[in-house]
Motif scaffolding. Sequence first.
Motif, mmCIF file in Angstrom:
data_model
loop_
_atom_site.group_PDB
_atom_site.id
_atom_site.type_symbol
_atom_site.label_atom_id
_atom_site.label_comp_id
_atom_site.label_asym_id
_atom_site.label_seq_id
_atom_site.Cartn_x
_atom_site.Cartn_y
_atom_site.Cartn_z
ATOM 1 N N PHE A 58 34.999 45.635 36.455
ATOM 2 C CA PHE A 58 35.151 44.382 37.250
ATOM 3 C C PHE A 58 36.255 44.533 38.121
ATOM 4 N N VAL A 59 35.849 44.007 39.520
ATOM 5 C CA VAL A 59 36.603 44.088 40.479
ATOM 6 C C VAL A 59 36.916 42.722 41.442
ATOM 7 N N PRO A 60 37.854 42.559 41.861
ATOM 8 C CA PRO A 60 38.087 41.294 42.381
ATOM 9 C C PRO A 60 37.128 41.144 43.816
ATOM 10 N N SER A 61 36.713 42.023 44.205
ATOM 11 C CA SER A 61 35.941 42.036 45.519
ATOM 12 C C SER A 61 34.830 43.184 45.668
ATOM 13 N N ASN A 66 33.333 48.742 46.758
ATOM 14 C CA ASN A 66 32.843 50.101 47.456
ATOM 15 C C ASN A 66 34.078 50.921 47.856
ATOM 16 N N GLN A 67 35.095 50.379 48.067
ATOM 17 C CA GLN A 67 36.184 51.456 48.465
ATOM 18 C C GLN A 67 36.517 52.328 47.437
ATOM 19 N N ARG A 227 41.151 51.576 40.912
ATOM 20 C CA ARG A 227 41.455 50.111 41.136
ATOM 21 C C ARG A 227 42.940 49.624 41.039
ATOM 22 N N LYS A 228 43.635 50.337 40.013
ATOM 23 C CA LYS A 228 44.915 49.867 39.898
ATOM 24 C C LYS A 228 45.861 50.402 41.088
ATOM 25 N N MET A 229 45.350 51.256 41.546
ATOM 26 C CA MET A 229 46.246 52.079 42.781
ATOM 27 C C MET A 229 45.946 51.275 43.883
ATOM 28 N N GLY A 232 44.303 46.189 42.355
ATOM 29 C CA GLY A 232 43.265 45.601 41.569
ATOM 30 C C GLY A 232 43.217 45.413 40.190
ATOM 31 N N GLY A 233 44.460 45.811 39.510
ATOM 32 C CA GLY A 233 44.565 45.818 38.068
ATOM 33 C C GLY A 233 44.855 44.336 37.659
ATOM 34 N N MET A 234 44.141 43.768 36.988
ATOM 35 C CA MET A 234 44.177 42.075 36.671
ATOM 36 C C MET A 234 44.420 42.000 35.257
ATOM 37 N N ARG A 235 45.043 40.967 34.892
ATOM 38 C CA ARG A 235 45.537 40.535 33.492
ATOM 39 C C ARG A 235 44.437 39.928 32.681
ATOM 40 N N GLN A 236 44.926 38.507 32.516
ATOM 41 C CA GLN A 236 44.041 37.635 31.624
ATOM 42 C C GLN A 236 42.970 37.183 32.623
#
Length: 356
Positions: A58-61, A66-67, A227-229, A232-236
């Motif tokens: 799961f990614v925010p966008s 893509n990137q 993703r973290k780099m 885009g690391g997301m919590r709850q």
Amino acid sequence: MTTDLIDLRSDTVTRPDAEMRRAMAEAEVGDDVFGEDPTVLTLQEEAAAAMGTAAALFVPSGTMGNQIALHLLARPGSEVICEARSHIVHFEMGAMAALSGLLPRVIAADDGLLDPAAVEALVVPPVSYRARTGLIAVENSHNFAGGTVYERGHLEAVLAVARRHRLPVHFDGARVWNAAAALGTTPAALTAGFESVQFCLSKGLGAPVGSLLCGGGDFIAEARRVRKMFGGGMRQVGVIAAAGLVALRQGPARLPEDQANAALLARAVAELPGIVLDPAKVRTNILIFRLTPELFGGATPPEGLTAAFLARLKEHGVLASPVSRDLARMVTHRDAPRPRILEAIERLRRMAGALA
Ligand SMILES: *Cc1c(COP(=O)(O)O)cnc(C)c1O
């Protein structure tokens, strides 16, 4: 001036529906950077199953999805073969260069679809004095070519070129569900054989936020790191994934309705004097049409065709978006059901009548 605007700028304008909001309020959550958000885990499993891949992230966008794929699949200094108006070139802020040191090697195609022979001609031979080809990327449906679709046979021809040269291929499937609906197939059937697939929950499927990057187990494990780099690391984030799950489970069945609405709208737009559009080319939920001076009684308005058209159309209560100096775009979606499309057609006719 009417205030009750019909917004056809994009399928991203949909608002979360009552069921999504309820699911968000009730979502079970945990820290997703630790892999402990049960709602995100469910969404990722269902997304992977839908794409026929081992895993999903799961990614925010869609841009981030893509990137991350480009970053992992091609080495810095290598070339990415893609279509000239593809989202990864046109709308991702130069990210492939800025974040991954990649150089787009573009092929311009009227319909946005890569010709396999043209791809093969651009693959750099293995010599010591040229940048390598790192990756091939396709976009299906193709946004800026007007929602055009690759048939599976066409994709297989691109994959065959890639295999001959041992190149990975990324599938930008922001609207792969629309492409599958148009072709009467499934996303998994369309995307088989690609290294990575990105699809959006926030377009036609109707979620407020989010995309999925899908691929093999090792690829997705690496994708978590990138993703973290990329921040885009997301919590709850189960509160957002919950709406995505509703979109993934219920959105696809609705898309034929959007596409029938786009076909209806295309036939009406094509009949307006001064607008050029071939309705037969409208295969999914996007219409891109050409504006001519005839629409304005024969003279190009000082602000330009597209700007003048969008302003007049807004005065008549419909929003569309600009593509170029003489091209405009409309996109159908859940929040503009059939009665609103019929009303939009009335407003377009009134606008054209007033301009003539
Ligand atoms: C919308 C879209 C994306 C992703 O866009 P985001 O705004 O970053 O979610 C990617 N590719 C295509 C073809 C798109 O239309």
